[in-house]
Design a protein around this motif. Sequence first.
Motif, mmCIF file in Angstrom:
data_model
loop_
_atom_site.group_PDB
_atom_site.id
_atom_site.type_symbol
_atom_site.label_atom_id
_atom_site.label_comp_id
_atom_site.label_asym_id
_atom_site.label_seq_id
_atom_site.Cartn_x
_atom_site.Cartn_y
_atom_site.Cartn_z
ATOM 1 N N VAL A 283 0.857 -1.085 -0.127
ATOM 2 C CA VAL A 283 0.014 0.097 0.100
ATOM 3 C C VAL A 283 0.997 1.058 0.151
ATOM 4 C CG1 VAL A 283 -1.792 1.092 1.082
ATOM 5 C CG2 VAL A 283 -1.822 -1.335 1.281
ATOM 6 N N ASP A 284 1.123 1.755 -1.171
ATOM 7 C CA ASP A 284 2.092 2.887 -1.264
ATOM 8 C C ASP A 284 1.435 4.024 -1.634
ATOM 9 O OD1 ASP A 284 4.404 4.137 -1.647
ATOM 10 O OD2 ASP A 284 4.819 3.229 -3.463
ATOM 11 N N GLY A 285 0.995 4.737 -0.391
ATOM 12 C CA GLY A 285 0.271 6.100 -0.742
ATOM 13 C C GLY A 285 -1.049 5.782 -1.496
ATOM 14 N N GLY A 286 -1.118 6.395 -2.695
ATOM 15 C CA GLY A 286 -2.338 6.312 -3.357
ATOM 16 C C GLY A 286 -2.393 5.150 -4.325
ATOM 17 N N SER A 287 -1.578 3.957 -4.128
ATOM 18 C CA SER A 287 -1.539 3.051 -5.180
ATOM 19 C C SER A 287 -1.762 1.445 -4.392
ATOM 20 C CB SER A 287 -0.391 3.079 -6.168
ATOM 21 O OG SER A 287 0.713 3.099 -5.463
ATOM 22 N N LEU A 288 -1.712 0.406 -4.843
ATOM 23 C CA LEU A 288 -1.617 -0.774 -4.502
ATOM 24 C C LEU A 288 -0.844 -1.720 -5.659
ATOM 25 C CD1 LEU A 288 -5.283 -1.576 -3.497
ATOM 26 C CD2 LEU A 288 -3.596 -0.611 -1.980
ATOM 27 N N ARG A 289 -0.172 -2.699 -4.959
ATOM 28 C CA ARG A 289 0.440 -3.570 -5.832
ATOM 29 C C ARG A 289 0.597 -4.819 -5.175
ATOM 30 N NH1 ARG A 289 6.368 -1.951 -8.538
ATOM 31 N NH2 ARG A 289 4.865 -1.607 -10.634
ATOM 32 N N GLU B 147 -0.271 12.274 -5.798
ATOM 33 C CA GLU B 147 0.142 13.513 -6.025
ATOM 34 C C GLU B 147 0.076 14.524 -4.759
ATOM 35 O OE1 GLU B 147 -1.730 14.757 -9.600
ATOM 36 O OE2 GLU B 147 -0.672 13.614 -10.832
ATOM 37 N N MET B 148 -0.563 13.817 -3.776
ATOM 38 C CA MET B 148 -0.689 14.713 -2.585
ATOM 39 C C MET B 148 0.100 14.345 -1.231
ATOM 40 S SD MET B 148 -4.868 14.901 -3.036
ATOM 41 C CE MET B 148 -5.580 15.469 -4.760
ATOM 42 N N ASP B 149 0.099 14.784 -0.431
ATOM 43 C CA ASP B 149 0.590 14.644 1.115
ATOM 44 C C ASP B 149 -0.184 13.306 1.499
ATOM 45 O OD1 ASP B 149 2.967 15.980 0.567
ATOM 46 O OD2 ASP B 149 1.955 17.710 1.744
ATOM 47 N N SER B 150 0.513 12.274 1.952
ATOM 48 C CA SER B 150 -0.262 11.358 2.875
ATOM 49 C C SER B 150 0.382 10.828 3.890
ATOM 50 C CB SER B 150 -0.221 10.031 2.003
ATOM 51 O OG SER B 150 -1.120 10.475 0.670
ATOM 52 N N VAL B 151 -0.036 10.653 5.111
ATOM 53 C CA VAL B 151 0.304 9.934 6.420
ATOM 54 C C VAL B 151 -0.340 8.554 6.347
ATOM 55 C CG1 VAL B 151 0.330 10.324 8.672
ATOM 56 C CG2 VAL B 151 0.357 12.457 7.251
ATOM 57 N N GLN B 152 0.748 7.552 6.821
ATOM 58 C CA GLN B 152 0.259 6.098 6.954
ATOM 59 C C GLN B 152 0.764 5.433 8.221
ATOM 60 O OE1 GLN B 152 2.164 2.826 4.262
ATOM 61 N NE2 GLN B 152 0.424 3.385 3.264
ATOM 62 N N SER B 153 0.143 4.710 8.630
ATOM 63 C CA SER B 153 0.295 3.743 9.666
ATOM 64 C C SER B 153 -0.570 2.552 9.725
ATOM 65 C CB SER B 153 -0.055 4.615 10.959
ATOM 66 O OG SER B 153 -1.506 4.738 11.212
ATOM 67 N N TYR B 154 -0.055 1.438 10.761
ATOM 68 C CA TYR B 154 -0.843 0.502 10.904
ATOM 69 C C TYR B 154 -1.995 0.726 12.036
ATOM 70 C CZ TYR B 154 1.988 -2.979 8.245
ATOM 71 O OH TYR B 154 2.470 -3.699 7.582
ATOM 72 N N HIS C 298 -5.103 10.862 3.031
ATOM 73 C CA HIS C 298 -4.572 11.740 1.959
ATOM 74 C C HIS C 298 -5.148 13.290 2.056
ATOM 75 C CE1 HIS C 298 -3.641 8.008 -0.135
ATOM 76 N NE2 HIS C 298 -4.974 7.706 0.209
ATOM 77 N N GLY C 299 -4.259 13.995 1.993
ATOM 78 C CA GLY C 299 -4.619 15.427 2.161
ATOM 79 C C GLY C 299 -5.012 16.323 1.260
ATOM 80 N N THR C 300 -6.263 15.987 0.548
ATOM 81 C CA THR C 300 -6.882 16.669 -0.650
ATOM 82 C C THR C 300 -7.089 18.177 -0.507
ATOM 83 O OG1 THR C 300 -9.265 16.071 -0.490
ATOM 84 C CG2 THR C 300 -7.602 14.216 -0.775
ATOM 85 N N PRO C 301 -7.386 18.752 -1.587
ATOM 86 C CA PRO C 301 -8.040 20.054 -1.509
ATOM 87 C C PRO C 301 -9.425 20.261 -0.968
ATOM 88 C CG PRO C 301 -7.064 19.578 -3.784
ATOM 89 C CD PRO C 301 -7.121 18.281 -3.057
#
Length: 682
Positions: A41-47, A77-84, A95-98
């Motif tokens: 789970v990499d910010g705004g994407s999955l693989r 393309e935006m700042d994100s904060v992630q945790s378990y 995700h910090g969106t407009p």
Amino acid sequence: MQLRDALDDFKESSGTNTRFPGERRTVSSRFSGDDRRLVHVDGGSLRDFGYPLSGLTGIERSRFGLRVDGTPFWFDEMDSVQSYYESTALVETTHGTPFGPVTQLDLTLGDAHITRFDTSEANLGGGHAELIAYLSIAPEGQDSQVGQLHHEDVIEVYHQREHDFVSSTTGFSGVRGQIPVAFEDLLDEEPTEYPRPAGDHRYSEDRLSGDLICSLPLHDASTTLITLLTDWTEVDRAEVLDRLAELRGEFVDREAVEAAAAAADLVGQRRGGSELLRESVGADIRVLSLLRGETGLRIAGPNFDPYYRYSGGYGYTWFRDDAEISLFVLEADHHFNLGLDEWHAESARAYCETQRDDGSWPHRVWPHNGALAPGWANAKLEAGSDDDYQADQTGSVIAFLASYYADGIEDDDLEAEVVDTLEIALDSLDGTLEADGRPMVCQNAWEDAVGRFTHTTATFLEAYSALAATDLDIGDHAHEQARRVYNAINHLWIEDRGIFALREHGGGGLDRRADSATLALVGAHRAYSEIETVDDYRLDQLDSHTHTIIKALWHDPEESEIAGLFRYEGDAWRQAHQDHEKIWTVSTGWGANAAAQLGALLADHDDSRAVEAAARARELLELVLPGGVLCEDTSYLPEQFFDTGEPDSATPLGWPHALRLATVALMDERGVLYAAHKIAAD
């Protein structure tokens, strides 16, 4: 990873000092996983990285975002904060969106992955908003010869055996496919941006592709995306569609996702102890769970280099790594009562099933079925010399199986299988022990040289000692063999350096370089001390060896705050543009573990040097503990670090996590985990 993605990364990363172009890195962000699937789970994407665990490929690339009044806003393309989320494997990304924060929850449950998005109507300001999900799905690793079937609220992407499904709790307001990138785009100097504009309007484009661009309506400013990977030899369409309907009905809100994560939480079983224990032990069990397949076998780490461009790959089971991890987990379970009996049994069963007829184990296998995987140390399967065989792997498996048997196996059938396996394995080990009491010429633990290695000798001593400590009929013979190896180790001593050699090489000469793998001698002698007395001279040797090796391999680069041990003197692998050997978490963890084992061994002999050994262990352990300079904010231990402090290679790597787990358990058991003694590394 498709070749087109490798080429895009090659274009983007070429010319950098700490990136190897063409890889799919996992040194940032977190994983969610559960037996058969491992999702980054990499910010705004999955693989998906779970192919070795299930034989299913799944998602190769993706992007998520909001479309508001027709304009897309991509989360990556935006700042994100992630945790378990608490101690679970549920990944929470904000995700910090407009339009204010959007919360993304990711949870893997078997072959299914749940991605929940939540925002608020107030944030959207009354505009028309929907979620955009771009997914590139590659059944059986295919990027062509892929088709789609559209069901109600479900998209099916298939090749032959693998059929993957995409669904949503709010349905789809629009879905379009996209054929693979054109040849001229592959040759362009710039990486391809996904999703691409609408294609050439071929009638077939929407259905002959694994690329999907989906629009998901938001109900109460929320939606849940569900992906499910399937093997068509195991399930049928009606069964899968019914399961998807159940998942859509279950995961309609955040609370349902959190409840499912809590129900699957192995980590949360470890509730007691200090904050350090809860955080460190919890992180290690979570990582080892993520890397573990339903057979009980584990991958070494996520396979970041599938084209073998800069490594031999990591998404396989090595029996050295896996068996040592199994033994470390068994030892930690003894102390912490983690309730991992099922893990131990499945590991033992898997080793029994993958043993070769000659009693040895192959270089590496696919964890989902135990089949032989690509490798370069399968001499026992080939004609000619056995030099390219890793004899230490067989020793490591024996040490675990013997220890597991000694604990008492409740399943009578499994116990009988383990005994049969150990008997044949002992014959194999004997066959690779030379007349002088040390192993034959073979490959080393680092898999980059041949010789008669001290580390291999240590694994033989531990294997024989563990067998000798059992009540098996073969125990007496193993005892004699352990005594032979113990005496033969003296040949490897280098008096003027105060260490044991890296190896004996051609002509009988000793390789004088310091090697962190030789620290395995300490644990092997603790195992030997259960059946025989370790004499005072050998204690002196082990004490000198441990401290000297740690000092010789210590590296504290000026460019960053990191510090730790490198693998061995002269190690140039993956150095890129730096001149010095790279710091490895395995080697640093090994140093901490060896010092802790030395402290325990010395304490058992009422030797006051135990205090200094425990202090050294604590100092090295601090580097890899949560909050330490070698532990990422994700709680993961990468395999390596550049001097600049940038992590590199497989992340997370299972072996250092297991080393950390066992070291914390041993030091806590001995009451030295929080000792105040500090000794300068120099």
